[in-house]
Scaffold this motif. Structure first.
Motif, PDB file in Angstrom:
ATOM      1  N   THR A  69       3.468  -0.946  -1.630  1.00 35.72           N
ATOM      2  CA  THR A  69       3.460  -0.996  -0.171  1.00 35.72           C
ATOM      3  C   THR A  69       4.595  -0.156   0.387  1.00 35.72           C
ATOM      4  O   THR A  69       5.510   0.241  -0.348  1.00 35.72           O
ATOM      5  CB  THR A  69       3.595  -2.445   0.329  1.00 35.72           C
ATOM      6  N   CYS A  70       4.540   0.124   1.681  1.00 35.88           N
ATOM      7  CA  CYS A  70       5.606   0.857   2.356  1.00 35.88           C
ATOM      8  C   CYS A  70       6.631  -0.155   2.855  1.00 35.88           C
ATOM      9  O   CYS A  70       6.321  -0.985   3.713  1.00 35.88           O
ATOM     10  CB  CYS A  70       5.031   1.666   3.514  1.00 35.88           C
ATOM     11  N   LEU A 111       8.181   3.923  -0.473  1.00 36.33           N
ATOM     12  CA  LEU A 111       7.225   3.025  -1.105  1.00 36.33           C
ATOM     13  C   LEU A 111       7.953   2.057  -2.022  1.00 36.33           C
ATOM     14  O   LEU A 111       8.952   2.414  -2.651  1.00 36.33           O
ATOM     15  CB  LEU A 111       6.203   3.812  -1.937  1.00 36.33           C
ATOM     16  N   LYS A 140       8.382   8.607  -0.402  1.00 40.69           N
ATOM     17  CA  LYS A 140       6.959   8.969  -0.369  1.00 40.69           C
ATOM     18  C   LYS A 140       6.740  10.464  -0.539  1.00 40.69           C
ATOM     19  O   LYS A 140       5.758  10.889  -1.147  1.00 40.69           O
ATOM     20  CB  LYS A 140       6.333   8.484   0.946  1.00 40.69           C
ATOM     21  N   THR A 169      -2.529  -2.979  -2.560  1.00 46.82           N
ATOM     22  CA  THR A 169      -1.805  -2.036  -1.703  1.00 46.82           C
ATOM     23  C   THR A 169      -2.370  -2.115  -0.292  1.00 46.82           C
ATOM     24  O   THR A 169      -3.535  -2.471  -0.088  1.00 46.82           O
ATOM     25  CB  THR A 169      -1.908  -0.595  -2.231  1.00 46.82           C
ATOM     26  N   ASP A 201      -1.938   0.634   1.741  1.00 46.54           N
ATOM     27  CA  ASP A 201      -1.960   2.036   2.121  1.00 46.54           C
ATOM     28  C   ASP A 201      -3.294   2.638   1.677  1.00 46.54           C
ATOM     29  O   ASP A 201      -3.572   2.717   0.475  1.00 46.54           O
ATOM     30  CB  ASP A 201      -0.782   2.770   1.471  1.00 46.54           C
ATOM     31  N   GLU A 207      -4.461   5.702   1.674  1.00 46.36           N
ATOM     32  CA  GLU A 207      -4.333   6.914   0.856  1.00 46.36           C
ATOM     33  C   GLU A 207      -4.001   6.550  -0.593  1.00 46.36           C
ATOM     34  O   GLU A 207      -4.574   7.101  -1.537  1.00 46.36           O
ATOM     35  CB  GLU A 207      -3.254   7.819   1.447  1.00 46.36           C
TER      36      GLU A 207
END
Length: 392
Positions: A3-4, A10, A28, A218, A220, A222
């Motif tokens: 995760t961010c 990240l 990232k 996740t 995200d 992408e």
């Protein structure tokens, strides 16, 4: 879980039974050079320290110990076997730059899969010590059926649960990578990167035993697509374990209290359930861990209480080494014990705990001063160093 944790940063976290076991912070837009393979050029031979300095991409000088020079692959024919200034050869980054130390490289290239590792330096076939004898016997029969290049092979623990077709497919993929390096990559420009490593979060997924991997999470999109593509190619049986977290009202990092976990992992003091605590102090040369009784209020049997605290501390120390990615020499000052049998018991417990660490780690001995000596292989930056680089 990936995760961010902050804009541009990240967090790659491994949780077991709800407890944070490993944590890496990754900028990232910045990739690590760890495990990348380059065409390096020898700039200097330092016989006094038994090493050479090799230049790779962007003029970066790397440390190549003589002991890591095993069956080197040169880009040009050489008249003499020993390494000399100006030589161009394939090298792989085996350790990131740590504090004031340059990155380390090796000529023993490792091509890593989920079940197998192909090596160019050590040309023997080896098997994970964690494989059962019956699995090892079966796998040996399979390996002997393959037409391998002049390279070594390590059969990983994960191979025990793979069928013959999966192993053969991965072996052929590693053979293709080997042929690329020895037939095509050697003609690339000097200093260039000829094979990039996977992002660390993919390497982490690949290295986790399938039976222990329950869920990959996740938030995200992408990253989700990237991980899904990776799993489809490398770990098709585990694709169904991937999940995209989509609750925008309650962030993934909040659900698993990741910021609190990071804060605790960066703190010098670690409290134990008993009320005792650890003090973890990394220094330039080594890491020192002190075990204190703290708020512990045990029974009247002081000897039994001390042993109980030390056992609890040993389990937490093993977790903290992985979580903080502490490496090199680690000295632990446990609470003093009078009985030699109890000291041996504690040392044996520590050794068993460190066997579960995916990084090579060992409890060496107890010194005359009662300090336990631990070692752990250096490869990546510590969590503290990662946090500083990420501005956390």
């Amino acid at each position: 879980m990936i995760t961010c944790i902050k804009e541009g940063v990240l967090a790659d976290a491994l949780l077991e039974d709800g407890h944070l076991k490993e944590l890496s912070l990754i900028p990232k837009e910045q990739s690590s050079i760890l495990s990348n393979i380059y065409i390096g050029k020898v700039k200097n031979i330092a016989k006094n320290i038994q090493a050479a300095f090799v230049e790779i991409e962007n003029g970066l000088l790397c440390y190549l110990p003589f002991k890591e020079i095993k069956n080197p692959i040169y880009t040009r024919q050489k008249k003499q076997e020993r390494l000399t200034e100006g030589d161009e050869l394939l090298v792989q980054v085996s350790r990131e730059a740590v504090k004031t130390k340059a990155p380390s490289v090796t000529t023993n290239l490792n091509l890593t899969g989920k079940y197998l590792v192909m090596t160019t330096g050590n040309r023997m076939v080896g098997y994970s010590a964690r494989l059962k004898s019956e699995d090892k016997t079966r796998l040996k029969e399979q390996v002997e059926a393959w037409d391998l290049p002049p390279a070594g092979l390590i059969v990983r623990t994960n191979a025990a649960r793979a069928d013959f077709e999966e192993l053969t497919f991965e072996c052929e993929k590693l053979c293709q990578q080997y042929r690329f390096l020895t037939e095509q990559a050697i003609h690339r420009a000097v200093h260039s990167c000829v094979m990039k490593s996977r992002p660390s979060y993919l390497t982490s997924i690949l290295g986790t035993r399938s039976e222990n991997l329950k869920e990959i999470l996740t938030d995200d999109l992408e990253l989700y697509e990237q991980i899904r593509e990776f799993l489809t190619e490398e770990m098709p049986k585990d694709v169904e374990k991937l999940r995209l977290y989509e609750d925008c009202h309650f962030p993934l990092k909040a659900l698993y209290r990741l910021e609190k976990g990071l804060s605790d992992a960066l703190s010098a003091r670690v409290w134990l359930k008993s009320g005792a605590y650890l003090v973890i102090e990394p220094t330039e040369a080594l890491t020192v861990i002190d075990v204190n009784t703290g708020k512990y209020t045990g029974g009247k049997d002081k000897q039994a209480a001390v042993l109980k605290i030390n056992r609890e501390a040993a389990k937490e120390i093993a977790r903290q080494l992985r979580l903080r990615n502490l490496s090199g020499i680690i000295l632990v000052d446990f609470i003093d014990m009078d009985q030699a049998e109890e000291k041996e018991e504690l040392l044996a417990l520590m050794r068993e705990l460190l066997k579960k660490d995916p990084m090579k780690a060992a409890a060496v001995d107890l010194t005359e001063l009662g300090l336990m000596e631990l070692t752990r292989k250096k490869q990546k930056k510590t969590l503290m160093e990662q946090a500083k680089e990420c501005g956390l």
